[in-house]
Design a protein around this motif. Structure first.
Motif, PDB file in Angstrom:
ATOM      1  N   PRO A   1       0.791  -1.231   0.000  1.00 34.48           N
ATOM      2  CA  PRO A   1       0.000   0.000   0.000  1.00 34.48           C
ATOM      3  C   PRO A   1       0.825   1.285   0.000  1.00 34.48           C
ATOM      4  N   VAL A   2       2.042   1.234   0.538  1.00 37.22           N
ATOM      5  CA  VAL A   2       2.868   2.440   0.608  1.00 37.22           C
ATOM      6  C   VAL A   2       3.708   2.619  -0.652  1.00 37.22           C
ATOM      7  N   VAL A   3       4.455   1.596  -1.046  1.00 38.68           N
ATOM      8  CA  VAL A   3       5.407   1.769  -2.152  1.00 38.68           C
ATOM      9  C   VAL A   3       4.808   1.528  -3.530  1.00 38.68           C
ATOM     10  N   VAL A   4       3.669   0.829  -3.605  1.00 35.17           N
ATOM     11  CA  VAL A   4       3.036   0.581  -4.906  1.00 35.17           C
ATOM     12  C   VAL A   4       1.793   1.448  -5.078  1.00 35.17           C
ATOM     13  N   GLN A   5       0.901   1.405  -4.082  1.00 36.55           N
ATOM     14  CA  GLN A   5      -0.325   2.191  -4.175  1.00 36.55           C
ATOM     15  C   GLN A   5      -0.125   3.630  -3.713  1.00 36.55           C
ATOM     16  N   VAL A   6       1.011   3.893  -3.056  1.00 39.53           N
ATOM     17  CA  VAL A   6       1.353   5.228  -2.520  1.00 39.53           C
ATOM     18  C   VAL A   6       0.217   5.747  -1.630  1.00 39.53           C
ATOM     19  N   LEU A   7      -0.186   4.929  -0.664  1.00 47.29           N
ATOM     20  CA  LEU A   7      -1.197   5.291   0.322  1.00 47.29           C
ATOM     21  C   LEU A   7      -0.561   5.321   1.708  1.00 47.29           C
ATOM     22  N   GLY A   8      -1.148   6.088   2.607  1.00 45.17           N
ATOM     23  CA  GLY A   8      -0.638   6.151   3.974  1.00 45.17           C
ATOM     24  C   GLY A   8       0.693   6.865   4.089  1.00 45.17           C
ATOM     25  N   ILE A   9       1.000   7.726   3.122  1.00 42.55           N
ATOM     26  CA  ILE A   9       2.293   8.413   3.120  1.00 42.55           C
ATOM     27  C   ILE A   9       2.420   9.402   4.279  1.00 42.55           C
ATOM     28  N   CYS A  10       1.343  10.116   4.607  1.00 44.09           N
ATOM     29  CA  CYS A  10       1.416  11.154   5.651  1.00 44.09           C
ATOM     30  C   CYS A  10       1.928  10.596   6.975  1.00 44.09           C
ATOM     31  N   SER A  11       1.310   9.499   7.429  1.00 45.68           N
ATOM     32  CA  SER A  11       1.751   8.911   8.703  1.00 45.68           C
ATOM     33  C   SER A  11       3.126   8.279   8.572  1.00 45.68           C
ATOM     34  N   SER A  12       3.482   7.828   7.365  1.00 47.08           N
ATOM     35  CA  SER A  12       4.822   7.262   7.151  1.00 47.08           C
ATOM     36  C   SER A  12       5.896   8.311   7.396  1.00 47.08           C
ATOM     37  N   LEU A  13       5.579   9.567   7.151  1.00 46.60           N
ATOM     38  CA  LEU A  13       6.531  10.649   7.369  1.00 46.60           C
ATOM     39  C   LEU A  13       6.490  11.158   8.807  1.00 46.60           C
ATOM     40  N   ALA A  14       5.315  11.077   9.425  1.00 48.96           N
ATOM     41  CA  ALA A  14       5.116  11.749  10.706  1.00 48.96           C
ATOM     42  C   ALA A  14       5.479  10.927  11.933  1.00 48.96           C
ATOM     43  N   VAL A  15       5.355   9.604  11.878  1.00 44.28           N
ATOM     44  CA  VAL A  15       5.514   8.797  13.103  1.00 44.28           C
ATOM     45  C   VAL A  15       6.718   7.867  13.042  1.00 44.28           C
ATOM     46  N   THR A  16       7.660   8.135  12.138  1.00 43.00           N
ATOM     47  CA  THR A  16       8.768   7.202  11.946  1.00 43.00           C
ATOM     48  C   THR A  16      10.115   7.727  12.435  1.00 43.00           C
ATOM     49  N   ALA A  17      10.101   8.731  13.309  1.00 39.46           N
ATOM     50  CA  ALA A  17      11.368   9.223  13.850  1.00 39.46           C
ATOM     51  C   ALA A  17      11.972   8.222  14.825  1.00 39.46           C
ATOM     52  N   GLN A  18      11.119   7.358  15.401  1.00 36.77           N
ATOM     53  CA  GLN A  18      11.574   6.314  16.318  1.00 36.77           C
ATOM     54  C   GLN A  18      10.842   5.014  16.014  1.00 36.77           C
ATOM     55  N   LEU A  19      11.481   3.896  16.333  1.00 34.27           N
ATOM     56  CA  LEU A  19      10.918   2.588  16.015  1.00 34.27           C
ATOM     57  C   LEU A  19       9.658   2.261  16.820  1.00 34.27           C
ATOM     58  N   LYS A  20       9.675   2.564  18.109  1.00 27.82           N
ATOM     59  CA  LYS A  20       8.574   2.125  18.969  1.00 27.82           C
ATOM     60  C   LYS A  20       7.218   2.679  18.522  1.00 27.82           C
ATOM     61  N   PRO A  21       7.073   4.003  18.341  1.00 22.12           N
ATOM     62  CA  PRO A  21       5.775   4.503  17.877  1.00 22.12           C
ATOM     63  C   PRO A  21       5.416   4.020  16.476  1.00 22.12           C
ATOM     64  N   ALA A  22       6.424   3.790  15.636  1.00 19.94           N
ATOM     65  CA  ALA A  22       6.158   3.287  14.284  1.00 19.94           C
ATOM     66  C   ALA A  22       5.554   1.884  14.342  1.00 19.94           C
ATOM     67  N   ILE A  23       6.096   1.034  15.211  1.00 26.54           N
ATOM     68  CA  ILE A  23       5.573  -0.327  15.359  1.00 26.54           C
ATOM     69  C   ILE A  23       4.149  -0.302  15.914  1.00 26.54           C
ATOM     70  N   VAL A  24       3.925   0.542  16.918  1.00 24.68           N
ATOM     71  CA  VAL A  24       2.582   0.643  17.509  1.00 24.68           C
ATOM     72  C   VAL A  24       1.582   1.151  16.475  1.00 24.68           C
ATOM     73  N   MET A  25       1.996   2.144  15.684  1.00 23.15           N
ATOM     74  CA  MET A  25       1.112   2.677  14.639  1.00 23.15           C
ATOM     75  C   MET A  25       0.797   1.590  13.608  1.00 23.15           C
ATOM     76  N   GLY A  26       1.808   0.832  13.211  1.00 25.53           N
ATOM     77  CA  GLY A  26       1.614  -0.238  12.249  1.00 25.53           C
ATOM     78  C   GLY A  26       0.658  -1.301  12.759  1.00 25.53           C
ATOM     79  N   LEU A  27       0.833  -1.696  14.027  1.00 25.40           N
ATOM     80  CA  LEU A  27      -0.055  -2.698  14.621  1.00 25.40           C
ATOM     81  C   LEU A  27      -1.479  -2.171  14.750  1.00 25.40           C
TER      82      LEU A  27
END
Length: 206
Positions: A18-44
């Motif tokens: 969905p991110v690299v092919v459909q180019v969806l969910g880009i906003c949160s990909s930029l906003a919550v990925t400064a650290q691993l822990k919140p990125a994992i929680v957001m993904g789950l």
């Protein structure tokens, strides 16, 4: 597992990510990925919400009037997002604060609305569940890759723990502060898309 169900589950992990092919969910990909822990929680969180909302919409799809289907989808997603948000506040308040408004904005996540409209409205619950899990995990994988790179080179840490030896800093190594900026996350996403399309030649535009 038949081919259709297999594609629903595994397709979003690579060929139809969905991110690299459909180019969806880009906003949160930029906003919550400064650290691993919140990125994992957001993904789950997105994975759980996409899977469950897909199932609910699939179960009631034949009873939803076409004129209000988007409203019904939003109500279902909003209810699930509220449950997840309250759960995080109760059991992981620090991460909830780090994710800030982005948990609430899952309601408008393009991946969610796209899967509900494109898949759940026309397929059975089990297939819709697998589609939600696949798309959620595909999204989470991208968040984790981006966050890994940004936290490692931007802070010298992973999960908040120092991984780059102090001797490197004493020798002149400096953390790359640009990695903490959303614009750098966009560049990382672009590089991932470039590598992905280089490997998957069939995705390249003719």
């Amino acid at each position: 597992m038949n081919e259709e169900l297999k594609n629903a589950l595994l397709g979003p992990l690579s060929k139809n990510n969905p991110v690299v092919v459909q180019v969806l969910g880009i906003c949160s990909s930029l906003a919550v990925t400064a650290q691993l822990k919140p990125a994992i929680v957001m993904g789950l969180s997105v994975t759980i919400i996409v899977a469950m909302s897909n199932v609910v919409i699939s179960l009631i799809r034949n009873t939803i009037p076409n004129s209000v289907r988007i409203i019904v989808q939003l109500v279902v997603v909003a209810a699930l997002v509220t449950v997840v948000s309250e759960f995080l506040k109760a059991f992981s308040y620090d991460i909830s604060v780090q994710l800030s408004v982005y948990i609430g904005l899952i309601i408008t996540n393009c991946i969610l609305m796209g899967r509900l409209e494109a898949f759940a409205m026309g397929n059975k619950p089990w297939a819709s569940f697998l589609d939600g899990i696949g798309n959620g995990i595909g999204y989470a994988i991208m968040l984790i890759i981006i966050a890994f790179i940004r936290e490692l080179f931007g802070s010298g840490t992973l999960f908040g723990l120092r991984v780059i030896p102090q001797s490197f800093y004493e020798a002149g190594y400096v953390n790359n502060g640009m990695m903490m900026m959303p614009s750098m996350a966009l560049i990382i996403v672009a590089c991932i898309i470039w590598v992905h399309r280089s490997i998957n030649k069939d995705l390249q535009e003719q």
